[in-house]
Design a protein around this motif. Structure first.
Motif, PDB file in Angstrom:
ATOM      1  N   SER A  93     -15.102   4.537  -1.284  1.00 47.95           N
ATOM      2  CA  SER A  93     -14.260   4.792  -2.443  1.00 47.95           C
ATOM      3  C   SER A  93     -14.240   6.250  -2.851  1.00 47.95           C
ATOM      4  CB  SER A  93     -14.725   3.939  -3.633  1.00 47.95           C
ATOM      5  OG  SER A  93     -16.083   4.218  -3.939  1.00 47.95           O
ATOM      6  N   SER A 140      -3.446  -2.989 -10.231  1.00 48.85           N
ATOM      7  CA  SER A 140      -4.329  -2.686  -9.112  1.00 48.85           C
ATOM      8  C   SER A 140      -4.727  -3.971  -8.394  1.00 48.85           C
ATOM      9  CB  SER A 140      -5.578  -1.965  -9.617  1.00 48.85           C
ATOM     10  OG  SER A 140      -6.488  -1.716  -8.578  1.00 48.85           O
ATOM     11  N   ARG A 146       0.851  -1.179   0.000  1.00 47.56           N
ATOM     12  CA  ARG A 146       0.000   0.000   0.000  1.00 47.56           C
ATOM     13  C   ARG A 146       0.892   1.235   0.000  1.00 47.56           C
ATOM     14  NH1 ARG A 146      -5.557   1.376   3.335  1.00 47.56           N
ATOM     15  NH2 ARG A 146      -6.204   2.966   1.841  1.00 47.56           N
ATOM     16  N   ARG A 186      -9.495  -2.887  -4.004  1.00 43.47           N
ATOM     17  CA  ARG A 186      -8.417  -1.933  -3.734  1.00 43.47           C
ATOM     18  C   ARG A 186      -8.867  -0.839  -2.766  1.00 43.47           C
ATOM     19  NH1 ARG A 186      -5.975   1.989  -8.458  1.00 43.47           N
ATOM     20  NH2 ARG A 186      -4.670   3.309  -7.134  1.00 43.47           N
ATOM     21  N   LYS A 187      -8.138  -0.692  -1.675  1.00 41.22           N
ATOM     22  CA  LYS A 187      -8.364   0.394  -0.734  1.00 41.22           C
ATOM     23  C   LYS A 187      -7.551   1.609  -1.174  1.00 41.22           C
ATOM     24  CE  LYS A 187      -9.232  -2.605   3.274  1.00 41.22           C
ATOM     25  NZ  LYS A 187      -9.002  -3.920   2.659  1.00 41.22           N
ATOM     26  N   GLU A 188      -8.149   2.787  -1.048  1.00 44.14           N
ATOM     27  CA  GLU A 188      -7.487   4.023  -1.461  1.00 44.14           C
ATOM     28  C   GLU A 188      -7.868   5.153  -0.514  1.00 44.14           C
ATOM     29  OE1 GLU A 188      -6.950   6.798  -5.471  1.00 44.14           O
ATOM     30  OE2 GLU A 188      -8.302   5.078  -5.474  1.00 44.14           O
ATOM     31  N   TYR A 205      -2.881   3.851  -1.640  1.00 43.11           N
ATOM     32  CA  TYR A 205      -3.711   2.899  -2.378  1.00 43.11           C
ATOM     33  C   TYR A 205      -2.999   1.556  -2.486  1.00 43.11           C
ATOM     34  CZ  TYR A 205      -0.659   4.304  -6.249  1.00 43.11           C
ATOM     35  OH  TYR A 205       0.434   4.574  -7.044  1.00 43.11           O
TER      36      TYR A 205
END
Length: 400
Positions: free
Chosen positions: A323, A237, A197, A241-243, A221
């Motif tokens: 998101s 990606s 990340r 996916r955490k951002e 991200y």
């Protein structure tokens, strides 16, 4: 008469000895808990939605204004809407990232003028338009891919241009002429491989591009990174996916890493003053959800790197809490609930926290509509028709 006065005095004393109505509700209401930690940071925990299973706010799908339908010709055709801003007189400014233009429309939707093109000169956008936001005094700030900010007046006249670092990913107005700038440290600056990340850092800049001080740092991200035998690095990606998300309002900056349903509120100088959160908000991914996401992730794609990333995704985990994040003029925090590729046909939902941290509930968007900005009684956004033609629209927001 004396008996009446005595009764009034007794009632007044009794009222004075009780908590004020607002404070009493804050303390006794089990749905909203507030406390301070040892550093004086206010922590607000919302335990359940005030609206229950219903929604008292609604976005009307019938547009108040549709810029694709309000005129004809290329100035009412849009490649990719990268931003929408409404000015004080009701005019609309739209950034088209495909045409590398910003366009001005009258309150009724008539085209007025456009400016911008690809280039490195004044009023040009180098490489592409990363973001457009409205700032104080009816000015518009445009960030291009090379980290350059162009400042335009309400008539789209160029006021000034200054450069930030090229990895600036977003800018946020802090209300005093300064801005918060989000930087992401890309994977190739690190030795890490596999699921990583990338961190993100927020810096404060003045309107001439001078760096003032740091504001915050958090996770950026998710990315899946491999190192090739020739030493080159490649990435894709990650699944679910955490951002990190950033927003600003009234001189405050809001930061969330999307790991849990929580948002930090900081001053423009970077001091943490409040944390809004919904403890134990359900984010656990089921095996069936992960399986469906893997299938959607690989559908029609033959890349070995994508397959490796999918194969190495753990069999358990959590989905991103949100998101996107927008803070509306009332101070309410809107969090777009995350949808994976396999969930693309699900309705788009935004969870809303009131300015005091109360969890109000969820607002469902009309089909095929994407929010760009939120006002008190309207939302600005883009509707995609059955041919995927983009329609920049203004929709009514009913706060019942």
């Amino acid at each position: 008469m004396n008996k009446t006065i005595g009764m009034l005095l007794a009632a007044s004393v009794a009222l004075a000895l009780t908590d004020p109505p607002g404070c009493h509700a804050q303390v006794k209401d089990p749905s909203l808990l507030q406390r301070e930690d040892s550093a004086g940071v206010q922590i607000v925990e919302a335990l359940r939605p005030l609206w229950g299973d219903s929604s008292l706010w609604r976005i009307d799908p019938a547009p108040l204004l549709d810029l694709t339908a309000s005129g004809r010709g290329p100035n009412h055709e849009f490649g990719h809407v990268g931003g929408m801003v409404r000015l004080a007189d009701g005019s609309l400014v739209v950034a088209d990232a495909n045409w590398l233009q910003i366009r001005l429309y009258s309150p009724e939707g008539s085209f007025v003028k456009a400016t911008g093109r690809n280039g490195e000169g004044p009023g040009e956008f180098s490489g592409g338009i990363e973001q457009m936001i409205g700032a104080g005094g009816d000015t518009v700030w445009v960030l291009d891919w090379d980290g350059r900010v162009s400042v335009f007046g309400p008539d789209l006249a160029l006021a000034r241009t200054f450069s930030l670092l090229s990895n600036a990913s977003s800018i946020h107005d802090l209300g005093d002429g300064s801005m918060a700038v989000q930087y992401v440290s890309p994977f190739w600056t690190r030795d890490a491989v596999g699921a990583i990340r990338n961190p993100t850092v927020l810096w404060r800049f003045d309107v001439k591009g001078g760096r003032l001080d740091s504001i915050a740092a958090t996770e950026g991200y998710d990315e899946y990174v491999v190192q090739r035998p020739n030493g080159n690095v490649a990435s894709v990606s990650a699944l679910f996916r955490k951002e990190a998300q950033v927003a600003s309002h009234a001189g405050r900056i809001f930061v969330g890493n999307a790991e849990v349903m929580a948002v930090e509120e900081r001053t423009r100088e970077g001091d943490l003053v409040r944390i809004l959160r919904i403890p134990e908000y359900p984010l656990t991914l089921s095996r069936s959800a992960l399986r469906a996401e893997r299938e959607a992730y690989l559908d029609g794609r033959s890349s070995s790197l994508l397959r490796e990333a999918a194969d190495r995704t753990p069999e358990s985990g959590t989905r991103p809490a949100y998101s996107d994040m927008i803070v509306d003029p009332s101070g309410a925090v809107w969090l777009q609930q995350y949808r994976g590729e396999s969930e693309a046909e699900d309705p788009v939902r935004w969870l809303v926290l009131a300015a005091d941290g109360t969890w109000l509930g969820t607002v469902v968007l009309p089909d095929r509509f994407r929010i760009v900005d939120i006002e008190m009684d309207a939302v600005l956004g883009v509707w995609y028709d059955e041919l995927d033609v983009q329609h920049p629209q203004v929709l009514r927001l009913e706060r019942r």
